[in-house]
Every structure is written in structure tokens, then in C-alpha cells.
Design a protein around this motif. Structure first.
Motif, PDB file in Angstrom:
ATOM      1  N   SER A  69       3.093  13.327  -0.134  1.00  0.00           N
ATOM      2  CA  SER A  69       3.032  12.301   0.913  1.00  0.00           C
ATOM      3  C   SER A  69       4.272  12.360   1.795  1.00  0.00           C
ATOM      4  CB  SER A  69       2.922  10.902   0.306  1.00  0.00           C
ATOM      5  OG  SER A  69       1.709  10.789  -0.400  1.00  0.00           O
ATOM      6  N   ALA A  70       5.398  12.670   1.184  1.00  0.00           N
ATOM      7  CA  ALA A  70       6.633  12.784   1.970  1.00  0.00           C
ATOM      8  C   ALA A  70       6.526  13.950   2.965  1.00  0.00           C
ATOM      9  CB  ALA A  70       7.835  12.960   1.043  1.00  0.00           C
ATOM     10  N   LEU A  80      -4.130  13.147  -2.424  1.00  0.00           N
ATOM     11  CA  LEU A  80      -4.586  11.759  -2.538  1.00  0.00           C
ATOM     12  C   LEU A  80      -6.067  11.709  -2.924  1.00  0.00           C
ATOM     13  CD1 LEU A  80      -2.610  10.284   0.458  1.00  0.00           C
ATOM     14  CD2 LEU A  80      -2.527   9.390  -1.867  1.00  0.00           C
TER      15      LEU A  80
ATOM     16  N   HIS C  60      -5.317   1.630  -0.830  1.00  0.00           N
ATOM     17  CA  HIS C  60      -3.909   1.309  -1.064  1.00  0.00           C
ATOM     18  C   HIS C  60      -3.078   2.585  -1.238  1.00  0.00           C
ATOM     19  CE1 HIS C  60      -0.465  -1.027  -2.201  1.00  0.00           C
ATOM     20  NE2 HIS C  60      -0.370  -0.395  -3.358  1.00  0.00           N
ATOM     21  N   LEU C  61      -3.583   3.535  -2.020  1.00  0.00           N
ATOM     22  CA  LEU C  61      -2.844   4.790  -2.210  1.00  0.00           C
ATOM     23  C   LEU C  61      -2.751   5.557  -0.896  1.00  0.00           C
ATOM     24  CD1 LEU C  61      -4.243   6.093  -5.642  1.00  0.00           C
ATOM     25  CD2 LEU C  61      -2.012   5.059  -5.216  1.00  0.00           C
ATOM     26  N   ASN C  62      -3.884   5.645  -0.186  1.00  0.00           N
ATOM     27  CA  ASN C  62      -3.923   6.449   1.041  1.00  0.00           C
ATOM     28  C   ASN C  62      -3.052   5.880   2.166  1.00  0.00           C
ATOM     29  OD1 ASN C  62      -5.731   8.077  -0.251  1.00  0.00           O
ATOM     30  ND2 ASN C  62      -7.545   7.290   0.786  1.00  0.00           N
ATOM     31  N   CYS C  64      -0.711   2.368   1.981  1.00  0.00           N
ATOM     32  CA  CYS C  64       0.558   1.735   1.589  1.00  0.00           C
ATOM     33  C   CYS C  64       1.445   2.681   0.781  1.00  0.00           C
ATOM     34  CB  CYS C  64       0.285   0.467   0.777  1.00  0.00           C
ATOM     35  SG  CYS C  64      -0.945  -0.603   1.545  1.00  0.00           S
ATOM     36  N   ALA C  66       1.195   6.037   0.345  1.00  0.00           N
ATOM     37  CA  ALA C  66       1.535   7.274   1.066  1.00  0.00           C
ATOM     38  C   ALA C  66       2.634   7.016   2.096  1.00  0.00           C
ATOM     39  CB  ALA C  66       0.286   7.847   1.746  1.00  0.00           C
ATOM     40  N   SER C  69       5.928   6.398   0.366  1.00  0.00           N
ATOM     41  CA  SER C  69       6.457   7.657  -0.175  1.00  0.00           C
ATOM     42  C   SER C  69       7.075   8.504   0.917  1.00  0.00           C
ATOM     43  CB  SER C  69       5.353   8.460  -0.864  1.00  0.00           C
ATOM     44  OG  SER C  69       4.857   7.752  -1.975  1.00  0.00           O
ATOM     45  N   ALA C  70       6.472   8.446   2.111  1.00  0.00           N
ATOM     46  CA  ALA C  70       7.020   9.209   3.230  1.00  0.00           C
ATOM     47  C   ALA C  70       8.411   8.673   3.596  1.00  0.00           C
ATOM     48  CB  ALA C  70       6.081   9.139   4.427  1.00  0.00           C
ATOM     49  N   LYS C  79       6.384   0.519  -4.915  1.00  0.00           N
ATOM     50  CA  LYS C  79       4.947   0.665  -4.608  1.00  0.00           C
ATOM     51  C   LYS C  79       4.261   1.514  -5.680  1.00  0.00           C
ATOM     52  CE  LYS C  79       4.503  -1.345  -0.517  1.00  0.00           C
ATOM     53  NZ  LYS C  79       4.253  -2.756  -0.755  1.00  0.00           N
ATOM     54  N   LEU C  80       4.931   2.586  -6.108  1.00  0.00           N
ATOM     55  CA  LEU C  80       4.332   3.460  -7.120  1.00  0.00           C
ATOM     56  C   LEU C  80       4.196   2.723  -8.459  1.00  0.00           C
ATOM     57  CD1 LEU C  80       6.101   6.762  -6.108  1.00  0.00           C
ATOM     58  CD2 LEU C  80       3.624   6.498  -6.341  1.00  0.00           C
TER      59      LEU C  80
ATOM     60  N   CYS D  35      -3.118  -5.769  -0.970  1.00  0.00           N
ATOM     61  CA  CYS D  35      -4.058  -4.974  -1.784  1.00  0.00           C
ATOM     62  C   CYS D  35      -3.896  -5.210  -3.281  1.00  0.00           C
ATOM     63  CB  CYS D  35      -3.863  -3.475  -1.574  1.00  0.00           C
ATOM     64  SG  CYS D  35      -3.573  -2.953   0.109  1.00  0.00           S
TER      65      CYS D  35
END
Lengths: 93, 93, 93, 93
Positions: A69-70, A80, C60-62, C64, C66, C69-70, C79-80, D35
Motif C-alpha cells: 500500500s505504501a 488487497l 475499510h482495508l481498500n 482507510c 491502504a 499505510s501509504a 489502523k492495522l 467502519c
């Protein structure tokens, strides 16, 4: 590189214990032990595998998915998608 | 007498296959295989154990619980209570 | 901003359908319908909620997770951690 | 006659609470709530339905299946088959 690299010994220990649990269940069946006692051990082995799965998934999200993702781009999207599919399989199993 | 008596060979075959699956997962971890591939195998092993559990439970209801219910009395009540507890453990695992 | 922003109408439609399913189950119980038929509807409503959960989690993963993480840093870690806890609750429910 | 006859009020109370939980989740989505908070409520509603299912199943085994087993014959077999199918649906949902 795997997400679970820093966790490998713990994972292997859990997997060997789960393998021993399943072998123990087979021995209980061979010895005609009581159905409910066998079932209790099957539930325990299932829970042990579930814990392994949650640990693998957490390492995967924290490392592989977070790093992808980074970086962004199609690799991130693919990671993902894969992770979401793996979560769905787990929730439904 | 166990409820799974008529089904013992099939149960043992399934349990040995599940044991092999768990051993295979440990080997995948030793070989640093990709997290998602390991997870897929963990989901498969969990499903295999779930099938064993449903088979044991079905045999138990069809034999032990059905026979105890035919006799009635406190033994029947105890068998039903035990079966319900085992089902709850399964549903929640 | 929520992860499910682009998916809100679909989520609301699914949730209203699930609400209707649960209300329908109460009506079946009021009308003394057969246990197994009621149970079938409870399994269907549970599956519907599971689908809602997987959809929310995926969004949420795709989004928030992601995006956090960026950016990296403690927000990403938080978040993780949250996402992993939510996955564990889902797998165990 | 239903297996849950003696338990109807409690079942209806639980179902109405679950219906309210699902309606509350829809409201959270309408209000764009976070979420993870929505997911927590979905897990809670799923667990509530699971408890309803286990209660229905237990009543069904203790009454309908136990009585049919006491009578024996094809009705008993049919009840056991149905109960096993319902358990499998629950475990897999």
C-alpha cells in the motif's frame, strides 16, 4: 520475504501442537472413545488452526499489504484483493 | 459402544488426511511460502475438521441420543444437554 | 470520510433486507411455525449479516487502511491493529 | 406444537432486540460512522442471531427430536436428518 518471518518459530510450534491434536483425535477414534469427548478435541483443534490463521493474516496485513500500500499501484490492489479473499474464506470456514 | 462405530474407517481416513494437511502447512512455513498460500491451506484443514465434527455429531445424535431418548429419564436429559453443549462449541468455534 | 462511502446505497439496501428477515423470523415464531423452518431463516439472516461485514471490511482495508499505510507512522499501525481485531471478532463470531 | 413453545417470549424478545440492532447499524451507515464501529455492531448482531439459533435448536432437540426418537420409525429418522442438516447449515454459516 514472508509477512510471518518474525513469527516463524511461534507459528511452527502452534502447527506442531495442532498436528499432535489431530493425531490424538485419530487415536481417540481408534480406541472407541466417547463421541462427545472426541468432538471436544475436534473443536479445540479447529480453534488452534483458527488462531494460526489469524496470526498469519495479521502478519500479512502488517507487512506485505502495508508495504504494498505504501508503494501503491496495481501490486497494492492485487495484495488487497487477495487479502480480502483470504478473509472471506476464513470467515466462511 | 460409540455412535460412530459404523463410520470409524471413514473418520480415521479423514483424520489422517487432516493430520497430513496440518503437517504440510508446517512444511510450507518452514519453506517460507507465501502467506496467502499458507492461509488457503489452513482454511482447507479447518474445513476438513469441521466435516469430521459434523459427521461425529450426526452419528452421535442418530445413535447415542436417539437411543437414550427412546429410553427416556435422566440419562436422556443428560445426553441432550451434552449434545447441545457440543453443538454450541462447534457453532462458536 | 468512511471506507464504505462509494458503497453506501448497496450496504443500506442489504441492511434493510436483513432487518426485514429478522422481523420475518419474529413473525414466524409468533405464528408457531416449525422450528427447522425458523432455523433456516436464522441461518439466512446470519449469512446476510456476514456478507455486510465482509463488504465493510473490504472497503475499510481498500481505503482507510491502504491510505494510512501509504502515510505510515503510528496512525497506520493503529489502523492495522484495529482491522486485525475486527477480523478476529468476525472469524470468531 | 413447536419445540420452542415454552421459550417463545424469550425468543421474541431476543429477535426484537436483534432487529433493533440491525436497524441501528443502518442508521450508523446513514450517518457515515466509522467502519470499525459499524463492524463491531455487525459482529454483535451476528452473535445475537447465533444465540437465537442455538436456543431454537436446543428446544427442537429436547422436544421434537426426543419425542420422535421415543416413537421411533421413519418419522424419527426424518427428524434426525432434518436436525443434522440444520446443524450443518449453522456451523457453516
Amino acid at each position: 520475504m514472508t509477512g510471518y518471518m518474525g513469527n516463524k518459530d511461534d507459528l511452527l510450534k502452534r502447527l506442531r501442537r495442532a498436528e499432535g491434536q489431530v493425531r490424538g483425535i485419530a487415536r481417540m477414534v481408534e480406541d472407541d472413545q466417547y463421541c462427545i469427548d472426541v468432538l471436544t478435541q475436534v473443536s479445540a483443534a479447529t480453534k488452534a488452526l483458527e488462531t494460526v490463521a489469524l496470526s498469519l493474516l495479521s502478519d500479512h496485513l502488517n507487512h506485505c499489504v502495508a508495504e504494498a500500500s505504501a508503494e501503491g499501484g496495481p501490486v497494492a490492489e492485487e495484495k488487497l484483493r487477495e487479502a480480502n479473499d483470504a478473509i472471506a474464506r476464513l470467515v466462511r470456514s
